[in-house]
Scaffold this motif. Structure first.
Motif, PDB file in Angstrom:
ATOM      1  N   ALA A 121       0.835  -1.203   0.000  1.00 21.53           N
ATOM      2  CA  ALA A 121       0.000   0.000   0.000  1.00 21.53           C
ATOM      3  C   ALA A 121       0.870   1.253   0.000  1.00 21.53           C
ATOM      4  CB  ALA A 121      -0.938  -0.004   1.195  1.00 21.53           C
ATOM      5  N   ILE A 122       1.983   1.208   0.737  1.00 17.38           N
ATOM      6  CA  ILE A 122       2.907   2.344   0.766  1.00 17.38           C
ATOM      7  C   ILE A 122       3.480   2.594  -0.629  1.00 17.38           C
ATOM      8  CG2 ILE A 122       5.134   3.162   1.638  1.00 17.38           C
ATOM      9  CD1 ILE A 122       4.490   1.657   4.261  1.00 17.38           C
ATOM     10  N   ILE A 157      -9.320   3.208  -8.953  1.00 24.02           N
ATOM     11  CA  ILE A 157     -10.014   2.070  -9.528  1.00 24.02           C
ATOM     12  C   ILE A 157      -9.099   1.553 -10.626  1.00 24.02           C
ATOM     13  CG2 ILE A 157     -12.362   2.808  -8.970  1.00 24.02           C
ATOM     14  CD1 ILE A 157     -12.598   4.019 -11.702  1.00 24.02           C
ATOM     15  N   TYR A 158      -9.377   0.370 -11.157  1.00 25.77           N
ATOM     16  CA  TYR A 158      -8.439  -0.174 -12.124  1.00 25.77           C
ATOM     17  C   TYR A 158      -9.141  -1.000 -13.186  1.00 25.77           C
ATOM     18  CZ  TYR A 158      -8.787  -4.496  -9.384  1.00 25.77           C
ATOM     19  OH  TYR A 158      -9.248  -5.617  -8.727  1.00 25.77           O
ATOM     20  N   ASN A 159      -8.449  -1.158 -14.299  1.00 28.13           N
ATOM     21  CA  ASN A 159      -8.959  -1.902 -15.435  1.00 28.13           C
ATOM     22  C   ASN A 159      -7.949  -2.982 -15.792  1.00 28.13           C
ATOM     23  OD1 ASN A 159     -10.574  -2.533 -17.749  1.00 28.13           O
ATOM     24  ND2 ASN A 159      -9.152  -1.342 -19.003  1.00 28.13           N
ATOM     25  N   GLU A 160      -8.401  -4.210 -15.941  1.00 31.65           N
ATOM     26  CA  GLU A 160      -7.538  -5.328 -16.310  1.00 31.65           C
ATOM     27  C   GLU A 160      -7.441  -5.406 -17.835  1.00 31.65           C
ATOM     28  OE1 GLU A 160      -8.763  -8.138 -12.491  1.00 31.65           O
ATOM     29  OE2 GLU A 160      -9.719  -8.442 -14.455  1.00 31.65           O
ATOM     30  N   ILE A 161      -6.228  -5.464 -18.351  1.00 33.04           N
ATOM     31  CA  ILE A 161      -5.990  -5.505 -19.789  1.00 33.04           C
ATOM     32  C   ILE A 161      -5.464  -6.884 -20.161  1.00 33.04           C
ATOM     33  CG2 ILE A 161      -4.737  -4.456 -21.715  1.00 33.04           C
ATOM     34  CD1 ILE A 161      -4.548  -1.910 -19.972  1.00 33.04           C
ATOM     35  N   LYS A 162      -6.117  -7.526 -21.112  1.00 35.80           N
ATOM     36  CA  LYS A 162      -5.760  -8.888 -21.474  1.00 35.80           C
ATOM     37  C   LYS A 162      -4.971  -8.955 -22.785  1.00 35.80           C
ATOM     38  CE  LYS A 162      -9.581 -11.357 -19.231  1.00 35.80           C
ATOM     39  NZ  LYS A 162     -10.700 -12.311 -19.456  1.00 35.80           N
ATOM     40  N   THR A 163      -4.095  -9.943 -22.830  1.00 38.30           N
ATOM     41  CA  THR A 163      -3.463 -10.363 -24.072  1.00 38.30           C
ATOM     42  C   THR A 163      -3.883 -11.811 -24.261  1.00 38.30           C
ATOM     43  OG1 THR A 163      -1.561  -8.907 -23.737  1.00 38.30           O
ATOM     44  CG2 THR A 163      -1.303 -10.712 -25.314  1.00 38.30           C
ATOM     45  N   GLY A 164      -4.775 -12.041 -25.221  1.00 38.58           N
ATOM     46  CA  GLY A 164      -5.384 -13.361 -25.316  1.00 38.58           C
ATOM     47  C   GLY A 164      -6.301 -13.568 -24.123  1.00 38.58           C
ATOM     48  N   ARG A 165      -6.096 -14.636 -23.384  1.00 40.18           N
ATOM     49  CA  ARG A 165      -6.913 -14.915 -22.202  1.00 40.18           C
ATOM     50  C   ARG A 165      -6.251 -14.477 -20.904  1.00 40.18           C
ATOM     51  NH1 ARG A 165      -9.464 -20.993 -23.218  1.00 40.18           N
ATOM     52  NH2 ARG A 165     -10.593 -20.507 -25.169  1.00 40.18           N
ATOM     53  N   SER A 166      -5.007 -14.047 -20.991  1.00 42.94           N
ATOM     54  CA  SER A 166      -4.252 -13.698 -19.792  1.00 42.94           C
ATOM     55  C   SER A 166      -4.292 -12.202 -19.518  1.00 42.94           C
ATOM     56  CB  SER A 166      -2.801 -14.156 -19.933  1.00 42.94           C
ATOM     57  OG  SER A 166      -2.719 -15.553 -20.113  1.00 42.94           O
ATOM     58  N   ILE A 167      -4.369 -11.839 -18.255  1.00 40.58           N
ATOM     59  CA  ILE A 167      -4.277 -10.435 -17.849  1.00 40.58           C
ATOM     60  C   ILE A 167      -2.801 -10.081 -17.776  1.00 40.58           C
ATOM     61  CG2 ILE A 167      -4.735  -8.774 -16.005  1.00 40.58           C
ATOM     62  CD1 ILE A 167      -7.195 -10.527 -15.310  1.00 40.58           C
ATOM     63  N   THR A 168      -2.353  -9.191 -18.640  1.00 39.45           N
ATOM     64  CA  THR A 168      -0.931  -8.871 -18.742  1.00 39.45           C
ATOM     65  C   THR A 168      -0.585  -7.453 -18.301  1.00 39.45           C
ATOM     66  OG1 THR A 168      -1.278  -8.277 -21.066  1.00 39.45           O
ATOM     67  CG2 THR A 168      -0.534 -10.534 -20.589  1.00 39.45           C
ATOM     68  N   TYR A 205      -1.067 -13.231 -11.091  1.00 38.30           N
ATOM     69  CA  TYR A 205      -1.967 -12.072 -11.053  1.00 38.30           C
ATOM     70  C   TYR A 205      -3.067 -12.226 -10.013  1.00 38.30           C
ATOM     71  CZ  TYR A 205      -5.445  -8.621 -11.943  1.00 38.30           C
ATOM     72  OH  TYR A 205      -6.351  -7.607 -11.753  1.00 38.30           O
ATOM     73  N   ASN A 206      -3.654 -13.409  -9.892  1.00 38.96           N
ATOM     74  CA  ASN A 206      -4.721 -13.600  -8.911  1.00 38.96           C
ATOM     75  C   ASN A 206      -4.228 -13.344  -7.493  1.00 38.96           C
ATOM     76  OD1 ASN A 206      -6.696 -14.192 -10.788  1.00 38.96           O
ATOM     77  ND2 ASN A 206      -6.378 -16.406 -10.690  1.00 38.96           N
ATOM     78  N   ASP A 207      -2.959 -13.685  -7.221  1.00 34.91           N
ATOM     79  CA  ASP A 207      -2.369 -13.385  -5.916  1.00 34.91           C
ATOM     80  C   ASP A 207      -2.232 -11.885  -5.721  1.00 34.91           C
ATOM     81  OD1 ASP A 207      -1.915 -16.135  -5.163  1.00 34.91           O
ATOM     82  OD2 ASP A 207      -0.261 -16.164  -6.587  1.00 34.91           O
ATOM     83  N   LEU A 208      -1.754 -11.207  -6.761  1.00 36.51           N
ATOM     84  CA  LEU A 208      -1.601  -9.748  -6.675  1.00 36.51           C
ATOM     85  C   LEU A 208      -2.940  -9.076  -6.418  1.00 36.51           C
ATOM     86  CD1 LEU A 208       0.852  -9.052  -9.647  1.00 36.51           C
ATOM     87  CD2 LEU A 208       1.399  -9.056  -7.218  1.00 36.51           C
ATOM     88  N   LYS A 209      -3.966  -9.542  -7.120  1.00 38.68           N
ATOM     89  CA  LYS A 209      -5.286  -8.933  -6.987  1.00 38.68           C
ATOM     90  C   LYS A 209      -5.865  -9.160  -5.593  1.00 38.68           C
ATOM     91  CE  LYS A 209      -9.875  -8.837  -9.160  1.00 38.68           C
ATOM     92  NZ  LYS A 209     -10.684  -9.323 -10.312  1.00 38.68           N
ATOM     93  N   LYS A 210      -5.821 -10.402  -5.139  1.00 39.21           N
ATOM     94  CA  LYS A 210      -6.447 -10.762  -3.869  1.00 39.21           C
ATOM     95  C   LYS A 210      -5.662 -10.263  -2.663  1.00 39.21           C
ATOM     96  CE  LYS A 210      -8.044 -14.805  -1.233  1.00 39.21           C
ATOM     97  NZ  LYS A 210      -8.182 -16.290  -1.242  1.00 39.21           N
ATOM     98  N   ARG A 211      -4.330 -10.400  -2.709  1.00 41.50           N
ATOM     99  CA  ARG A 211      -3.509 -10.121  -1.533  1.00 41.50           C
ATOM    100  C   ARG A 211      -2.951  -8.703  -1.489  1.00 41.50           C
ATOM    101  NH1 ARG A 211       0.162 -15.604  -0.656  1.00 41.50           N
ATOM    102  NH2 ARG A 211      -1.523 -17.134  -0.921  1.00 41.50           N
ATOM    103  N   ILE A 212      -2.913  -8.031  -2.651  1.00 41.68           N
ATOM    104  CA  ILE A 212      -2.271  -6.723  -2.694  1.00 41.68           C
ATOM    105  C   ILE A 212      -3.205  -5.621  -3.187  1.00 41.68           C
ATOM    106  CG2 ILE A 212      -0.433  -5.379  -3.777  1.00 41.68           C
ATOM    107  CD1 ILE A 212       1.294  -7.865  -3.743  1.00 41.68           C
ATOM    108  N   ILE A 213      -3.745  -5.764  -4.399  1.00 38.23           N
ATOM    109  CA  ILE A 213      -4.478  -4.658  -5.013  1.00 38.23           C
ATOM    110  C   ILE A 213      -5.748  -4.317  -4.250  1.00 38.23           C
ATOM    111  CG2 ILE A 213      -5.660  -3.857  -7.095  1.00 38.23           C
ATOM    112  CD1 ILE A 213      -3.730  -5.586  -8.726  1.00 38.23           C
ATOM    113  N   ILE A 214      -6.590  -5.306  -3.976  1.00 42.79           N
ATOM    114  CA  ILE A 214      -7.859  -5.035  -3.287  1.00 42.79           C
ATOM    115  C   ILE A 214      -7.630  -4.525  -1.862  1.00 42.79           C
ATOM    116  CG2 ILE A 214      -9.988  -6.075  -2.434  1.00 42.79           C
ATOM    117  CD1 ILE A 214     -10.014  -7.832  -4.932  1.00 42.79           C
ATOM    118  N   PRO A 215      -6.754  -5.164  -1.058  1.00 37.98           N
ATOM    119  CA  PRO A 215      -6.492  -4.612   0.277  1.00 37.98           C
ATOM    120  C   PRO A 215      -5.927  -3.188   0.226  1.00 37.98           C
ATOM    121  CG  PRO A 215      -5.742  -6.874   0.175  1.00 37.98           C
ATOM    122  CD  PRO A 215      -6.095  -6.480  -1.226  1.00 37.98           C
TER     123      PRO A 215
END
Length: 301
Positions: free
Chosen positions: A152-153, A211-222, A187-197
């Motif tokens: 967060a810092i 707020i944020y927007n997830e950008i995909k390359t194919g099926r992956s959030i890159t 990415y799911n770890d970053l979202k759950k453990r870092i970004i949302i908190p």
């Protein structure tokens, strides 16, 4: 001299240092102490070497320890913090694709009798903290103690640097490195453990929100696009009072973020989700408020 307002306690760093990659072994307490030390440095001074002396009782107060904290416990914590700041590398991007690997501290001296501790800034880091005339970022120290994670810092610093632009884009990997998140985090770890908190912490405790927007390359959030806007902390009772500190840097004019909290709230009220707001803004849309309208208009530029 009268005691300064807590708004006078400022952290000023070069933008290159803001953009650094941090070690995942730097704890939240180490990050907090590093920002406190920087808050005692005058960014316009021309020192070739820097030392900052802080009274132990003030350091305890800043870190949330009570005055009655047992010495052994505090000493052990202080040793751990100082060791990490002395041993964990900071990778700072320079011009011509060079990278400076530096450490925050070169040494520290504990004066038990005098009740003080002196931190010696590593020489390679000094140019990123002094003689700063341009390309630097300054923010209020008072928001740092209220944040309970190093992530967060770091997000607060990275977003505050771009507050006038109003948005920041990172690749997922670059974002992870700048925050000092473990390499194993997907990415799911970053979202759950870092970004949302961190999103909740900044909203509750600081003058910035996002707020944020997830950008995909194919099926992956890159990549990630963060929309930064001005915020009134909801948890004002938890704001850190820094009047126990004596040294301070004169205040500078604070620039507000490009997007206001009211605009985001107004768009929410008419049924536009935060994800869609982020998507519109990341695609080049802007917002305009008219005095005769109660809601903003979104238009494409």
């Amino acid at each position: 001299m009268s005691k300064p307002s807590e708004d006078k306690f400022l952290v000023t760093q070069s933008n290159q240092l803001i953009e650094a990659n941090y070690s995942s072994n730097l704890t939240t307490l180490a990050h907090k102490v590093a920002r406190l030390i920087v808050g005692f440095i005058n960014p316009q001074q021309g020192e070739s070497a820097l030392s900052v002396t802080i009274e132990i009782n003030k350091l305890k107060a800043y870190l949330g320890w009570s005055k009655g904290t047992k010495w052994n416990r505090f000493h052990n914590d202080l040793k751990d913090i100082s060791k990490r700041l002395n041993k964990e590398p900071i990778e700072i991007p320079l011009e011509d694709k060079k990278i400076l690997v530096a450490y925050f501290l070169s040494s520290y001296t504990l004066d038990i009798k005098g009740g003080k501790v002196t931190f010696d800034i590593a020489p390679k880091l000094v140019p990123h903290l002094t003689k700063l005339k341009a390309n630097f970022t300054t923010y209020q120290l008072k928001y740092i103690p209220t944040l309970t994670s190093s992530y967060a810092i770091r997000m607060y610093e990275l977003f505050y640097q771009y507050r006038r632009i109003g948005n920041r884009k990172f690749t997922v990997e670059d974002f992870r490195k700048k925050l000092g998140a473990p390499a194993k985090y997907k990415y799911n770890d970053l979202k759950k453990r870092i970004i949302i908190p961190a999103q909740n912490q900044l909203k509750e405790n600081t003058n910035l929100a996002f707020i944020y927007n997830e950008i995909k390359t194919g099926r992956s959030i890159t990549s990630l696009e963060f929309i930064i806007f001005n915020n009134s902390p909801t948890n004002k009772d938890n704001q850190m009072e820094l009047n126990f500190l004596n040294d301070y840097i004169e205040d500078t004019e604070e620039q507000k973020p490009a997007f206001s909290e009211k605009i985001i709230e107004a768009l929410n009220k008419i049924g536009i989700s935060e994800q869609n707001i982020a998507k519109y803004l990341s695609q080049g849309f802007e917002t305009v408020s008219y005095t005769h309208l109660t809601l903003p208009t979104i238009y494409s530029v």
